[in-house]
Write an enzyme that holds these catalytic residues in place. Structure first.
Site, PDB file in Angstrom:
ATOM      1  N   PRO A 181       0.823  -1.204   0.000  1.00 22.00           N
ATOM      2  CA  PRO A 181       0.000   0.000   0.000  1.00 22.00           C
ATOM      3  C   PRO A 181       0.856   1.252   0.000  1.00 22.00           C
ATOM      4  CG  PRO A 181      -0.188  -1.171   2.094  1.00 22.00           C
ATOM      5  CD  PRO A 181       0.919  -1.796   1.327  1.00 22.00           C
ATOM      6  N   GLU A 182       0.339   2.248  -0.660  1.00 18.40           N
ATOM      7  CA  GLU A 182       0.964   3.560  -0.630  1.00 18.40           C
ATOM      8  C   GLU A 182       0.081   4.449   0.236  1.00 18.40           C
ATOM      9  OE1 GLU A 182       2.270   4.823  -4.542  1.00 18.40           O
ATOM     10  OE2 GLU A 182       2.210   2.762  -5.241  1.00 18.40           O
TER      11      GLU A 182
ATOM     12  N   LYS B  41       3.467   5.968   5.305  1.00 21.09           N
ATOM     13  CA  LYS B  41       2.719   4.727   5.101  1.00 21.09           C
ATOM     14  C   LYS B  41       2.577   3.965   6.410  1.00 21.09           C
ATOM     15  CE  LYS B  41       4.573   4.715   0.441  1.00 21.09           C
ATOM     16  NZ  LYS B  41       5.645   4.208  -0.439  1.00 21.09           N
TER      17      LYS B  41
ATOM     18  N   HIS C  56      -0.758 -16.833   6.633  1.00 21.12           N
ATOM     19  CA  HIS C  56      -0.046 -15.553   6.554  1.00 21.12           C
ATOM     20  C   HIS C  56      -0.361 -14.619   7.728  1.00 21.12           C
ATOM     21  CE1 HIS C  56      -0.495 -16.758   2.152  1.00 21.12           C
ATOM     22  NE2 HIS C  56       0.770 -16.940   2.456  1.00 21.12           N
TER      23      HIS C  56
ATOM     24  N   ARG D 149       4.933 -11.784   2.941  1.00 20.81           N
ATOM     25  CA  ARG D 149       6.400 -11.759   2.845  1.00 20.81           C
ATOM     26  C   ARG D 149       7.117 -11.383   4.145  1.00 20.81           C
ATOM     27  NH1 ARG D 149       7.645  -8.668  -2.751  1.00 20.81           N
ATOM     28  NH2 ARG D 149       9.783  -9.226  -2.272  1.00 20.81           N
TER      29      ARG D 149
ATOM     30  N   ARG E 204      13.148  -1.358  -9.508  1.00 20.08           N
ATOM     31  CA  ARG E 204      11.686  -1.360  -9.562  1.00 20.08           C
ATOM     32  C   ARG E 204      11.236  -1.102 -10.994  1.00 20.08           C
ATOM     33  NH1 ARG E 204       9.960  -0.033  -4.349  1.00 20.08           N
ATOM     34  NH2 ARG E 204       7.991  -0.968  -4.965  1.00 20.08           N
TER      35      ARG E 204
END
Length: 281
Positions: free
Chosen positions: A2-3, A54, A102, A121, A271
């Site tokens: 998310p940004e 963030k 997760h 992750r 990126r």
DNA sequence: CATGTGCCCTGCATGC
DNA sequence: TGCATGCAGGGCACAT
């Protein structure tokens, strides 16, 4: 993942459902995902939820704070009698039963409802800090892109010292906070500036265009509840709609919305960057 | 101080 | 099927 717009959306949604709830139990299922002593929050009530850069900030009645960074794949999902509210990286965990493989942290409240922190992750984190800890964390970041503290003059000054590509500079949190890969790409397309341009090579007029475009795409993102890229389903209370107006992000080979030239994809600072070679100079 | 690279982790899509 | 590679919305440590 998310940004700023996605995190802001999560803050607003969770404020509606967990504000004034008292923390009953907190289970840390993955040590790496949690810093500090979670038990310090037990019995305390959430009095506010805010966001900076963030980072999400749950303020508790005992003056402690639970800071959360979702990084690439974090999710916060509040579950109460079948309803789900929150957001973050879109995966099957949005709809599957929780906890899942997760799930890293589980928070139960005295009132009905459970908050799940899922993070595939394990880049994200939660941490318990006092006000000084909050200040220290926030101090790492330049002003948020959507605030008046993010001033055009400072922005211009910082860019004038950078020879790196403007795309990379836009994602540098020591220059401005809240802009990740989606909105950096889209802002440059809106501003008609090539992501390859060295930051210092932009004219003051071009810097201003990038500045305004960055604010515009972030505002649009917030208005639409963030982006839910790469998801095949819309889930009420979890997804956003920015992807429906996304300009170039993940649109390799697709026609530019302005001139129909195929969007190009390159790599910068590890990126993916997407841009229109015709519109963006 | 500015810049480039690797890395933290897991899972998925693709290609051989 | 198996295996390798590349990629994923972030940010840090480290070397130069």
């Amino acid at each position: 993942m998310p940004e700023l717009p996605e995190v802001e959306t999560i803050a607003r949604r969770l404020r509606e459902v967990v504000k004034d709830k008292r923390l009953k139990t907190i289970q840390v299922l993955r040590e790496k995902s949690f810093q500090g002593n979670p038990d310090l929050l037990v019995g305390s009530t959430i009095i506010d939820i805010s966001r900076r850069a963030k980072i999400l900030n749950f303020t508790f009645s005992n003056d402690l704070h639970l800071l959360v960074h979702l990084k690439m794949t974090g999710q916060l999902i509040f579950v109460d009698a079948g309803t789900r509210v929150g957001g973050g990286h879109p995966t099957d965990d949005w709809v599957n039963s929780l906890p899942s493989k997760h799930t890293r942290v589980v928070i139960d409240f005295e009132e009905p409802g459970t908050l799940f922190f899922n993070d595939l992750r394990v880049f994200g984190w939660m941490k318990v800090v006092d006000q000084a800890g909050v200040d220290q964390e926030y101090g790492k970041y330049a002003p948020d892109v959507n605030t008046t503290e993010f001033a055009l003059q400072d922005f211009q000054e910082k860019l004038s010292k950078r020879s790196q590509p403007i795309k990379v500079a836009l994602m540098d949190t020591s220059i401005v906070s809240g802009i990740g890969n989606i909105y950096a790409n889209d802002a440059l397309h809106l501003a008609k500036i090539s992501p390859l341009r060295p930051a210092k090579s932009l004219s003051s007029k071009q810097v201003k265009a990038v500045y305004l475009a960055a604010r515009a795409v972030i505002e649009k993102g917030i208005e639409l509840g963030g982006a839910t890229i790469k998801t095949y389903r819309t889930v009420d209370g979890l997804s956003g709609d920015y992807q429906s107006v996304v300009r170039v992000y993940q649109k390799e080979s697709q026609p530019c919305l302005v001139c129909s030239t195929p969007i190009i994809r390159i790599k910068q600072a590890g990126r993916s960057t997407f841009y229109c070679p015709h519109c963006q100079k």
